[in-house]
Design a protein around this motif. Structure first.
Motif, PDB file in Angstrom:
ATOM      1  N   PHE A  82       0.811  -1.216   0.000  1.00  0.00           N
ATOM      2  CA  PHE A  82       0.000   0.000   0.000  1.00  0.00           C
ATOM      3  C   PHE A  82       0.847   1.271   0.000  1.00  0.00           C
ATOM      4  CE2 PHE A  82      -1.813   3.326   2.807  1.00  0.00           C
ATOM      5  CZ  PHE A  82      -2.788   3.801   1.938  1.00  0.00           C
ATOM      6  N   ALA A 123       2.025   2.742  -3.330  1.00  0.00           N
ATOM      7  CA  ALA A 123       0.855   3.215  -4.062  1.00  0.00           C
ATOM      8  C   ALA A 123       0.340   4.514  -3.471  1.00  0.00           C
ATOM      9  CB  ALA A 123      -0.237   2.144  -4.037  1.00  0.00           C
ATOM     10  N   VAL A 177      -0.093   8.450  -4.974  1.00  0.00           N
ATOM     11  CA  VAL A 177      -1.257   9.334  -4.770  1.00  0.00           C
ATOM     12  C   VAL A 177      -0.809  10.671  -4.199  1.00  0.00           C
ATOM     13  CG1 VAL A 177      -3.441   9.591  -3.533  1.00  0.00           C
ATOM     14  CG2 VAL A 177      -2.807   7.365  -4.482  1.00  0.00           C
ATOM     15  N   TRP A 206      -7.969   7.605 -12.262  1.00  0.00           N
ATOM     16  CA  TRP A 206      -7.557   6.410 -11.519  1.00  0.00           C
ATOM     17  C   TRP A 206      -7.352   6.725 -10.034  1.00  0.00           C
ATOM     18  CZ3 TRP A 206      -7.560   1.693 -13.849  1.00  0.00           C
ATOM     19  CH2 TRP A 206      -7.661   1.678 -15.242  1.00  0.00           C
ATOM     20  N   ILE A 207      -6.924   7.935  -9.735  1.00  0.00           N
ATOM     21  CA  ILE A 207      -6.812   8.326  -8.319  1.00  0.00           C
ATOM     22  C   ILE A 207      -8.203   8.391  -7.681  1.00  0.00           C
ATOM     23  CG2 ILE A 207      -6.122  10.181  -6.747  1.00  0.00           C
ATOM     24  CD1 ILE A 207      -3.771   8.653  -7.934  1.00  0.00           C
ATOM     25  N   PHE A 235      -9.284   4.965  -6.920  1.00  0.00           N
ATOM     26  CA  PHE A 235      -8.572   4.488  -5.734  1.00  0.00           C
ATOM     27  C   PHE A 235      -9.237   4.980  -4.451  1.00  0.00           C
ATOM     28  CE2 PHE A 235      -5.765   6.475  -2.576  1.00  0.00           C
ATOM     29  CZ  PHE A 235      -5.295   5.350  -1.918  1.00  0.00           C
ATOM     30  N   PHE A 247     -10.564   2.085  -2.054  1.00  0.00           N
ATOM     31  CA  PHE A 247      -9.729   1.826  -0.889  1.00  0.00           C
ATOM     32  C   PHE A 247     -10.455   2.170   0.409  1.00  0.00           C
ATOM     33  CE2 PHE A 247      -6.533   3.073   2.273  1.00  0.00           C
ATOM     34  CZ  PHE A 247      -5.835   1.880   2.359  1.00  0.00           C
ATOM     35  N   GLY A 284      -7.720  -2.228  -5.106  1.00  0.00           N
ATOM     36  CA  GLY A 284      -8.092  -0.816  -5.020  1.00  0.00           C
ATOM     37  C   GLY A 284      -6.971   0.043  -4.479  1.00  0.00           C
ATOM     38  N   GLY A 285      -6.230  -0.492  -3.509  1.00  0.00           N
ATOM     39  CA  GLY A 285      -5.181   0.292  -2.867  1.00  0.00           C
ATOM     40  C   GLY A 285      -3.867   0.285  -3.585  1.00  0.00           C
ATOM     41  N   PHE A 294      -4.983   0.606  -8.832  1.00  0.00           N
ATOM     42  CA  PHE A 294      -5.468   1.882  -9.363  1.00  0.00           C
ATOM     43  C   PHE A 294      -4.400   2.981  -9.265  1.00  0.00           C
ATOM     44  CE2 PHE A 294      -9.382  -0.338  -9.447  1.00  0.00           C
ATOM     45  CZ  PHE A 294     -10.256   0.368 -10.263  1.00  0.00           C
ATOM     46  N   PRO A 295      -3.737   3.164  -8.109  1.00  0.00           N
ATOM     47  CA  PRO A 295      -2.649   4.159  -8.092  1.00  0.00           C
ATOM     48  C   PRO A 295      -1.496   3.791  -9.017  1.00  0.00           C
ATOM     49  CG  PRO A 295      -3.353   3.624  -5.866  1.00  0.00           C
ATOM     50  CD  PRO A 295      -4.014   2.642  -6.768  1.00  0.00           C
TER      51      PRO A 295
END
Length: 843
Positions: free
Chosen positions: A276, A279, A283, A368-369, A372, A376, A411-412, A415-416
């Protein structure tokens, strides 16, 4: 139009600039053709990690779709139970071990030097070897699936299911040896990232001015250093049990299968945050750029990252709430599992506050952020639910847990990661991504993901267990599974659209301008596509946002207006800086293209294959070859002429790092010993756990080891370490007349120490195949013997290097690198003697 004088001056500057680039290209370029395999620069190695990680991701995705197709309807037999077990084992293994961590480390390797104003990582050859270990280890694991002998005990390999009794084939061996091989890669990457962040930043870039992404990677790498050794130890112990019959997890011999779960989840839960954190670093890097303002709460985010790293090591038992642990332990780990939500929430609020107070530009990476943030947060909420022991008992090993895991990890992390790939893509290609194809890819992945895994929460609450290959009709799971499978195919189409976009991008993407996103961090000051040396000149940094404060900085760097804008003696160099203030302390000379990493990776691969095929003589021969290659690597280092020839016209201010007493190598050694200490602490944990919790644990009334011999061995080791410390103090004072003789004496004492340990081991009547007590003692003695023998061998090499002129008062670097290793060897010996011998005798 400029006048003729201005045009002439401009032409001269362009000519000087082209000449400067040609000089750097000559020294820093990769070898042509097949020679590119010898490349060690961080850009090439990082990109290889990323591309290889994407390959393993695609294979893991195909396996997932096969499983979802099997579960789409009840009572199907598209995939049989044996193959299904192999599929879910390999899917989890590929995604957790061969995709998530390696690709994020690859992104970090690619970006970190560019972000901190360096030309390369501190140990380029180490990163290159790590890549080959990752590639070959991953292919070994994947080959088991192609040979239809893949492991089938789950990606967590719980004992006794993974033992030779219940998994008699080679599948578990492929997993244990392959994963251990891959873990070497992760450890090497973590060590060089930490040293690079702390010791090779641009002049003036203090910790307070460091980009947030670097803080995240620093925390991630430190967690790898301490979090991966428990799994490495567990894998070694289980392979020894399977191959040599030594009992560690067998109840009848005094072992306990729950020891595997403890060691695995000591690694497994920190791994969630190891995945995480990078990632989240992406972000925290992207949101300020597209919000057009500095991030809110920089110091709070740094504090949250550090706290999250610490807390994550106290959560592992929440995976084991149903195995019968005491209620007090359940309460402690339940509280810790909820507590970790606090630093996570701090980061989420900082991101939202930055977006709220900024002027958001909704470019493709921000889509995409946004995905996320939604996914997340939802995964975090179900994580807090699972931290509650009564609820955990109800949904343990159901599809609810599978859904939560994917919401947090996909998701965590995914996506990032895709947001970051789109954001930094112009670096690699010099072109901009397609907004149309990228948006289509996002919405297909976002919708497909939620259709797939949101519904799996419901199937879990309805009681559907995980890891089953089929189910009866009429249980209320039918339509939910069908829709989940449909969503999985939508998500797969979205991933295919993303890959299509990337592939077409290199041919049809429009040319990217310099700093296309109007970013603030230093990686956008390099040329696009990026060069192997990053910066012609290394800037001085006084701000967290150098490109916002000075938009002309890229042009100044390209014209060579900053420091180190020259090639000295055809040598690759970057600044070595103070870990806290960022002030320049030395020139770090870096190795050029080298075949040694590939040779070392191939030799270690043969070791792994020899063990898999039970060809132990082949494995032993490969170990000897590997040792020779690694020692040759060590020989061509430090003050060796191939590393940095000593010449009278070398600059003395700042000095080359091999002429100092505290260069990056010493930091690398200290971090290696931290990882080593984590492995040893895991062995101590296993010893005390079996002693206090194993139901059939038996210890002999009289200690099986010869205590007087051990004490003599320890005294010899203590004398060796004392003499070595005296020699290094003399070196610091500029005295080296007795250095060679002293090192030979240290070597002799170390050899005596190792010989006495061999005597103790051979004289002891240990029964490692029948007693877990004796098996752990055997491993402990082997550990101490390895360290003592290696310390003696390296000291002998140092003595020879003194005679060759590679080590002296003017070149004190190498003995000071080895000094912590001797101290560590002494510390683990006396600690082992106290914990494994004296304490049981006194008890």
């Amino acid at each position: 139009m400029p006048g003729w004088k201005e045009q002439l001056a401009m032409s001269d500057r362009q000519g000087d600039k082209a000449q400067l680039h040609a000089q750097f290209e000559r020294v820093w370029a990769n070898l042509p053709g097949v020679g590119t395999l010898a490349a060690v620069n961080h850009t090439s190695v990082g990109l290889r990690f990323i591309v290889t990680g994407l390959f393993f991701f695609l294979v893991g995705g195909v396996l997932a779709m096969l499983m979802r197709t099997q579960l789409a309807l009840p009572e199907q037999n598209i995939v049989g139970p044996e193959l299904y077990s192999q599929l879910f084992t390999m899917h989890g293994t590929l995604m957790m071990f061969l995709f998530a961590i390696p690709i994020l480390e690859g992104v970090a390797m690619y970006l970190i030097p560019k972000m901190i104003g360096a030309r390369d990582l501190a140990f380029p050859r180490l990163g290159a070897m790590g890549y080959y270990c990752y590639l070959f280890g991953g292919l070994i694991i994947l080959s088991s699936l192609l040979l239809n002998i893949a492991p089938n005990s789950g990606w967590f390999m719980y004992t006794p299911l993974s033992s030779s009794t219940f998994s008699p084939g080679p599948g578990s061996d492929f997993w244990l040896l392959g994963i251990t091989f891959v873990e070497i890669s992760s450890m090497t990457g973590a060590i060089e990232l930490i040293v690079s962040i702390l010791r090779t930043r641009a002049n003036g870039m203090s910790l307070r001015q460091m980009p947030l992404f670097c803080w995240y990677i620093l925390a991630m790498a430190l967690m790898i250093v301490f979090g991966f050794p428990p799994l490495i130890l567990a894998s070694i112990l289980l392979e020894l049990e399977r191959a040599a019959g030594m009992v560690f997890f067998e109840v009848a011999g005094g072992g306990d299968p729950l020891l595997w779960q403890h060691l695995f989840w000591m690694f497994g839960h920190p791994e969630v945050y190891i995945i995480f954190l990078p990632a989240a670093g992406i972000v925290s890097t992207l949101i300020p750029v597209f919000a057009r303002r500095p991030i809110v709460g920089y110091r709070w985010i740094v504090l949250a990252v550090i706290v999250m790293g610490f807390i994550s090591f106290g959560l592992w038992v929440h995976h084991m709430f149903t195995v019968g642990i005491p209620q007090l332990a359940q309460a402690f780990f339940s509280m810790a599992s909820m507590l970790v939500a606090i630093p996570t929430t701090i980061q989420v609020f900082a991101w939202l506050a930055t977006l709220w107070t900024g002027r958001v530009v909704w470019s493709l990476p921000m889509l995409w952020i946004l995905g996320f943030l939604i996914i997340f947060v939802a995964g975090g909420l179900t994580g807090v639910m699972l931290a509650l022991v009564p609820f955990n008992w109800q949904v343990h090993d159901t599809h609810f847990v599978v859904a939560h895991l994917h919401y947090v990890l996909v998701g965590g992390m995914l996506f990032p990661l895709i947001a970051g790939l789109y954001y930094w893509l112009p670096h690699v290609s010099g072109r901009m991504p397609s907004n149309v194809l990228g948006a289509w890819a996002f919405w297909l992945v976002f919708i497909g993901f939620n259709v797939t895994f949101l519904l799996m929460h419901l199937t879990g609450l309805l009681g559907m267990p995980r890891r089953v290959y089929t189910y009866e009709a009429g249980l209320g799971w039918d339509w939910l599974n069908l829709l989940s499978t449909f969503g999985g195919f939508i998500m797969a189409v979205g991933i295919a659209m993303f890959l299509l976009d990337i592939g077409m991008h290199f041919r049809f993407g429009r040319r990217a301008p310099r700093n296309p996103w109007a970013a603030d961090t230093l990686e956008w000051a390099v040329a696009m596509p990026v060069t192997t040396y990053n910066f012609i000149s290394l800037p001085t940094i006084r701000s967290r946002h150098p490109l916002w404060d000075n938009p002309q900085l890229p042009d100044e760097i390209e014209r060579g207006e900053h420091s180190l804008a020259c090639i000295q003696h055809e040598r690759r160099e970057t600044w070595g800086s103070d870990a806290v203030t960022g002030r320049v302390r030395e020139r770090v000379h870096l190795p050029s293209n080298s075949w040694i990493p590939l040779q070392a990776g191939l030799a270690l691969t043969v070791v792994c294959l020899g063990l898999l095929l039970k060809s132990y003589w082949v494995a032993l021969a490969a170990v000897v070859v590997s040792a020779f290659i690694l020692l040759r690597w060590s020989w061509h280092n430090g003050g060796h002429p191939q590393a940095a020839p000593l010449r009278p016209d070398d600059p003395c201010d700042p000095p080359l790092h091999s002429r100092t007493s505290d260069g990056p190598g010493r930091w690398g050694m200290l971090l290696t010993l931290m990882a080593n200490g984590s492995l040893y602490a895991s062995l101590l944990f296993g010893w005390f756990y079996l002693w206090t919790a194993a139901p059939q644990w038996q210890a002999p009334e009289q200690g099986p080891l010869d205590l007087p011999l051990l004490l003599c061995s320890g005294i010899g080791l203590s004398l060796a370490v004392g003499i070595y410390h005296w020699l290094t103090r003399q070196l610091r004072r500029g005295l080296s007349s007795r250095l060679a003789g002293g090192l030979w004496l240290v070597t002799l004492l170390g050899a005596v120490h190792a010989a006495l340990l061999v005597w103790v081991l051979l004289a002891a009547e240990l029964n490692p195949t029948g007693s877990a007590h004796d098996a752990v003692l055997t491993v402990m003695l082997g550990y101490l013997l390895f360290h003592g023998a290696l310390a003696a061998l390296l000291s002998a090499m140092q003595a020879v290097r003194v005679r060759r002129g590679y080590v002296s008062a003017a070149l004190p670097y190498e003995p000071l690198v080895l000094q912590p290793f001797w101290s560590y060897t002494l510390g683990v010996f006396w600690l082992g003697l106290a914990a494994f011998i004296l304490l049981p005798m006194a008890w």
